[in-house]
Scaffold this active site. Structure first.
Site, short mmCIF file in Angstrom:
data_model
loop_
_atom_site.label_atom_id
_atom_site.label_comp_id
_atom_site.label_asym_id
_atom_site.label_seq_id
_atom_site.Cartn_x
_atom_site.Cartn_y
_atom_site.Cartn_z
N SER A 190 3.35 -2.28 10.38
CA SER A 190 4.80 -2.23 10.61
C SER A 190 5.51 -3.55 10.32
CB SER A 190 5.09 -1.74 12.04
OG SER A 190 4.59 -0.43 12.21
N GLU B 68 -7.08 4.37 7.72
CA GLU B 68 -6.95 5.81 7.42
C GLU B 68 -8.21 6.33 6.74
OE1 GLU B 68 -3.19 5.59 5.37
OE2 GLU B 68 -2.23 5.02 7.25
N GLY C 142 2.10 2.15 10.65
CA GLY C 142 2.99 3.30 10.47
C GLY C 142 3.65 3.75 11.76
N ASN D 251 0.86 -1.19 0.00
CA ASN D 251 0.00 0.00 0.00
C ASN D 251 0.90 1.23 0.00
OD1 ASN D 251 -1.82 2.03 0.47
ND2 ASN D 251 -2.30 1.42 2.57
C1 PEP Z 1 -0.84 0.02 5.98
O1 PEP Z 1 -0.89 1.20 5.72
O2 PEP Z 1 -1.71 -0.75 5.56
C2 PEP Z 1 0.29 -0.45 6.80
C3 PEP Z 1 0.26 -1.67 7.25
O3 PEP Z 1 1.30 0.45 7.02
P1 PEP Z 1 2.74 0.14 7.70
O4 PEP Z 1 3.25 -1.14 7.10
O5 PEP Z 1 3.59 1.32 7.36
O6 PEP Z 1 2.49 0.00 9.17
#
Ligand code: PEP
Length: 251
Positions: free
Chosen positions: A212, A97, A173, A9
């Site tokens: 993450s 989000e 994130g 993503n």
């Molecule tokens: C996401 O936005 O779906 C996500 C999992 O972000 P990150 O891997 O940066 O935590």
């Protein structure tokens, strides 16, 4: 046996120049990855550009879709048919989000899932709890509610064509990932909930983990019985990291 699935993503990141570089990195490494389906979801405005450059063994998806199935006077939206026209096979729906910043409700998310299914585009349905919800003991009812809205609208059989992404909001994130045990517990809960309606569907449905994921925690997360790959945010913007994560999910 479920084939693992990893999706990147990219959120609202990139330029033509940075995307060209990222794709060159992905294309250079894609041959090293096997036993896993891989997709990237760029910002909608770059989908066509990405499709033209990307090795076709990596599929392209979108991050959102309009709730209206046909084109019309909906300024700023893109329809599922437009996504298909650009070669999208997947669409992320109900990312936290979109739920938190753009106010997408469970009901709206369910409508978008239905619109995608009807067009033959696979929804990646995101569910997950906030830290406060986890700490106050309502995690399972929150996730159940997110799933129930979709189940009520499209039925359990449709889940054969839906990918679920379990994404604890507190892990997205933030650099804080769920432990493999924490993630497995929720994945098992989700699969168990679906199994109470159809054990056949529950055994087939792909449930990704997101939050993450990095090359150094991917192997352990993907080693859990009910984790079938990942939805990757930040690390999907780095070709080496993303491909290392895909490798960890694959054979
Ligand atoms: C996401 O936005 O779906 C996500 C999992 O972000 P990150 O891997 O940066 O935590």
């Amino acid at each position: 046996m479920r084939k693992p699935f990893v999706a990147g993503n990219w959120k609202m990141h990139g330029s033509k120049a940075s995307i060209k570089e990222l794709i060159a990195g992905l294309n250079a490494k894609v041959e090293q990855v096997s036993g896993v389906d891989v997709t990237v979801c760029p910002p909608a405005i770059y989908i066509d550009y990405v499709s033209q450059l990307l090795n076709p063994s990596i599929k392209v998806g979108a991050q959102n879709v309009a709730q209206e199935p046909v084109q019309g006077a909906f300024t700023g939206e893109h329809s599922v048919e437009m996504l298909k026209d650009l070669g999208c096979q997947y669409v992320i729906i109900g990312h936290s989000e979109r739920r938190a910043i753009f106010g997408e409700s469970n009901a709206l998310v369910a409508v978008k899932v239905k619109v995608a299914l009807q067009a033959g585009v696979t929804p990646i349905l995101c569910v997950g709890e906030t830290l406060q919800e986890r700490q106050s003991g309502v995690m399972q009812s929150i996730i159940s509610g997110q799933l129930d809205a979709v189940l009520d609208l499209v039925g359990i059989e449709s889940f054969e064509k839906i990918v679920i992404a379990y994404e604890p909001v507190w892990a997205i994130g933030t650099g804080v990932t769920a432990s493999p045990e924490q993630a497995q517990e929720v994945h098992a809960f989700i699969r168990g909930k679906l199994a109470s309606l159809s054990s056949e569907v529950a055994q087939k449905v792909i449930i990704q983990y997101g939050g993450s994921v990095k090359p150094d925690n991917a192997v352990e997360l993907f080693g859990q019985a009910d984790i079938d790959g990942g939805l990757i945010g930040g690390a999907s913007l780095n070709a080496d990291d993303f491909m290392a994560i895909c490798k960890a999910a694959g054979a």
